[in-house]
Structures are given as structure tokens and as C-alpha cells.
Motif scaffolding. Structure first.
Motif, PDB file in Angstrom:
ATOM      1  N   ALA A 110      33.587  24.525   8.338  1.00  0.00           N
ATOM      2  CA  ALA A 110      32.615  23.990   9.289  1.00  0.00           C
ATOM      3  C   ALA A 110      32.931  24.584  10.662  1.00  0.00           C
ATOM      4  CB  ALA A 110      32.664  22.470   9.322  1.00  0.00           C
ATOM      5  N   LYS A 111      32.146  25.564  11.070  1.00  0.00           N
ATOM      6  CA  LYS A 111      32.462  26.343  12.267  1.00  0.00           C
ATOM      7  C   LYS A 111      32.492  25.501  13.530  1.00  0.00           C
ATOM      8  CE  LYS A 111      30.989  30.475  14.811  1.00  0.00           C
ATOM      9  NZ  LYS A 111      29.972  31.567  14.895  1.00  0.00           N
ATOM     10  N   GLY A 112      31.419  24.730  13.774  1.00  0.00           N
ATOM     11  CA  GLY A 112      31.343  23.959  14.999  1.00  0.00           C
ATOM     12  C   GLY A 112      32.375  22.860  15.097  1.00  0.00           C
ATOM     13  N   ASP A 113      32.805  22.322  13.970  1.00  0.00           N
ATOM     14  CA  ASP A 113      33.809  21.250  13.942  1.00  0.00           C
ATOM     15  C   ASP A 113      35.232  21.791  13.895  1.00  0.00           C
ATOM     16  OD1 ASP A 113      31.895  18.892  13.554  1.00  0.00           O
ATOM     17  OD2 ASP A 113      31.353  20.186  11.892  1.00  0.00           O
ATOM     18  N   ARG A 114      35.346  23.120  13.684  1.00  0.00           N
ATOM     19  CA  ARG A 114      36.668  23.760  13.573  1.00  0.00           C
ATOM     20  C   ARG A 114      37.506  23.098  12.471  1.00  0.00           C
ATOM     21  NH1 ARG A 114      37.598  26.913  18.202  1.00  0.00           N
ATOM     22  NH2 ARG A 114      39.831  26.912  17.839  1.00  0.00           N
ATOM     23  N   LYS A 115      36.844  22.838  11.341  1.00  0.00           N
ATOM     24  CA  LYS A 115      37.514  22.213  10.204  1.00  0.00           C
ATOM     25  C   LYS A 115      37.286  23.061   8.956  1.00  0.00           C
ATOM     26  CE  LYS A 115      37.140  17.413  11.802  1.00  0.00           C
ATOM     27  NZ  LYS A 115      36.618  16.066  11.477  1.00  0.00           N
ATOM     28  N   MET A 116      38.182  22.937   7.997  1.00  0.00           N
ATOM     29  CA  MET A 116      38.064  23.684   6.741  1.00  0.00           C
ATOM     30  C   MET A 116      38.774  22.922   5.636  1.00  0.00           C
ATOM     31  SD  MET A 116      40.601  26.819   7.828  1.00  0.00           S
ATOM     32  CE  MET A 116      42.146  26.491   8.690  1.00  0.00           C
ATOM     33  N   ARG A 117      38.374  23.237   4.408  1.00  0.00           N
ATOM     34  CA  ARG A 117      38.968  22.543   3.264  1.00  0.00           C
ATOM     35  C   ARG A 117      38.884  23.426   2.026  1.00  0.00           C
ATOM     36  NH1 ARG A 117      40.858  17.957   1.235  1.00  0.00           N
ATOM     37  NH2 ARG A 117      40.344  17.391  -0.908  1.00  0.00           N
TER      38      ARG A 117
END
Length: 310
Positions: A110-117
């Protein structure tokens, strides 16, 4: 009376409608799962075309060789959804992996949230553990993302996922020379962590040193992983020196206290320490220090994997 009853019914109907609308609101606002257009689904435009083509080829060859399916999804934002919930929803909707084998893997960013999984199918959890997923995100993908090279980060992450499934060592060491991993932790947090470690582990180390018999040596062995893990995570290679100090220093200190005149004299002149060990040993061995640990997921896509950020 009839008018009053009709008005009450109308008010009740409005309340019911409002309650239903509120209950349905999360479903209406929930982010849709994109159409599965290929192995690389770059809806956020993070991956250059040449890297995307390479990844499609790698993942197609990997699927042909092993039967396992690995897919990538990038999105602009989660839109308020919980990362783990949305990732699981995508994996279950896309039904990655073979039926009954459950060998699918999803890399969601998730680019805008700066999250990944990394979401791992049940059949893959033995080859791609939660800890390995976390290290792939933290040690492979995150450094590239922080440098602004999203294409390289995704490609390196996919390579690490494939290599790990194949049994290859594709993940950098968590403690490279110079303590690079520890430098990611702010100095203030490292100092606070060191103080807490010194107090808590120091108390149990003193109990181990002053106790007698099996209890003493049980605590000696029990504390080994704490001396190995926490100083290393906080201070890198510098903290790693504590484990050999504990391994060698404890038996020497134990011998000095129990066998030498100077050690025996020290115990006699500090009766409070001996009383502390005698009383603290009973309470210290009765609490759930060994009850921690990690719990695994379950199901075809039951939550196995790890999350991270950059």
C-alpha cells in the motif's frame, strides 16, 4: 390514539432504517479487491515496465516448475482498512495456489500508507515462515523502498520469496558487521531497552548465580537466548559479546563464590543476597516466562505471513 400509534411506527421504522444503514456502512466503504489481471498487479504504478516483465517471467517459470503461485499487488491506499484483513481478503478472493495444496503467496504493498505484507497459504507456511516473511520485508524490501527504488524493492522481495521457498538462503544476515540492523533503532530506544534488560535479566542472573543445585543451572541455560538476542538486536555486533561473557563468566563466577575462600567470605558478608536468592528462586520459577512465543496461522489463507512498513 391511532395517529399517535402511526407516528410511533414511523419513528420506529426510521430507527430501523438508520440502524441497517449504519451496519451496512463498513461494507459500502470497504475497498474492493482488484481483478486478477496477472501475476504482477501494479495498480499503484510503482514498478517500471521492464521490471514488471521480468517478474512476470520469473513467477511464470516458478509456477511451471513447482506449481506454486506467487502474485504481487500494489495499491494507492488501504482506504482505512486494516492491512492484514484486506490482504487476507485479496488472497482468499484470488484463490492463489492449488486447491488442496494451498501453495499461494501474495505480496501486497500500500504505497500511500507505506505498509506492506506477505500473505502465505497454509501449505506454504512450513517453507515460508512468519519470521522469514518479516525478515524479507525488513531486510530486503524496506531498504530499497526507503531509497525510493520501488521496482528494485519488489523484485528483490519476490526473488527472496522464491529463493526461500526453494530452500536457498536469500535473506541478508540480521546482524551485519558494524551493527547496521541495530542502527535502525533510535538511540533513546536502545538506551531504554538496555536499562530494562539490565534490571530484569540482571535480577534473574543474580538468582542463577546465588541459587544452589539444579535451579541455578536451569536459570543459566534459560537465560542464554536472552543474552544472545536482546543485546544483539539493540547494539548489533557490539552487543553480541555478552553471550560468550555469560557462557564463560557464569561458571567461573559460580566456582569463585562456592569454592574459593574469597567467594565464601563474600557470601558471608552479604547475607541479604543469599536470602534474596533463596526467596526469589521460588517466585521466579513459578511464573510464566516460558509461556511466550509465536503462534502460527491456519487454513488455506488463515493469516500466515508478516506485515511491515518503510
Amino acid at each position: 390514539m391511532r395517529v399517535a400509534g402511526l407516528a410511533a411506527c414511523r419513528r420506529g421504522a426510521r430507527i430501523v432504517v438508520a440502524a441497517v444503514a449504519l451496519a451496512a456502512l463498513p461494507c459500502l466503504l470497504a475497498r474492493d479487491v482488484p481483478y486478477l489481471s496477472g501475476r504482477i498487479n501494479d495498480t499503484a504504478g510503482m514498478i517500471p515496465a521492464e521490471a514488471r516483465d521480468r517478474l512476470e517471467g520469473k513467477l511464470a517459470a516458478f509456477e511451471k516448475e513447482t506449481g506454486a503461485q506467487v502474485a504481487v499487488l500494489t495499491i494507492d491506499t488501504l482506504g482505512g482498512e486494516v492491512l492484514e484483513d484486506y490482504s487476507l481478503k485479496v488472497a482468499q478472493t484470488w484463490k492463489l495456489g492449488r486447491k488442496g495444496v494451498d501453495d499461494g503467496v501474495l505480496l501486497l504493498i500500500a504505497k500511500g500508507d507505506r505498509k506492506m505484507r506477505i500473505e502465505v497459504g497454509y501449505g506454504m507456511e512450513g517453507k515460508l515462515t512468519d519470521a522469514q516473511c518479516r525478515r524479507i520485508l525488513d531486510d530486503v524490501v524496506r531498504p530499497e523502498f526507503r531509497n525510493g527504488d520501488f521496482g528494485r524493492g519488489v523484485e528483490a522481495g519476490v526473488d527472496a520469496i522464491i529463493g526461500t521457498i526453494q530452500g536457498k538462503d536469500m535473506i541478508p544476515s540480521r546482524a551485519p558487521a558494524g551493527g547496521t540492523r541495530a542502527s535502525d533503532v533510535p538511540l533513546g530506544a536502545r538506551l531504554i531497552g538496555s536499562v530494562v534488560f539490565t534490571i530484569v535479566i540482571g535480577v534473574f542472573s543474580l538468582l542463577a548465580l546465588l541459587s544452589k543445585g539444579c535451579q541455578s543451572w536451569f536459570l543459566y541455560v534459560f537465560l542464554m537466548p536472552f543474552y544472545a538476542a536482546f543485546p544483539l538486536a539493540l547494539w548489533g555486533a557490539l552487543g553480541a559479546v555478552l553471550i560468550p561473557i555469560w557462557l564463560v563468566g557464569f561458571p567461573i563466577a559460580k566456582y569463585w563464590l562456592r569454592k574459593t575462600p574469597a567467594g565464601k567470605s563474600f557470601l558471608k558478608t552479604h547475607p541479604g543476597l543469599v536470602a534474596f536468592a533463596a526467596s526469589g528462586g521460588h517466585s521466579g520459577s513459578g511464573h510464566g516466562w516460558g509461556s511466550g512465543g509465536f503462534s502460527g496461522g491456519g487454513g488455506s489463507f488463515g493469516g500466515g505471513g508478516a506485515s511491515g512498513g518503510w
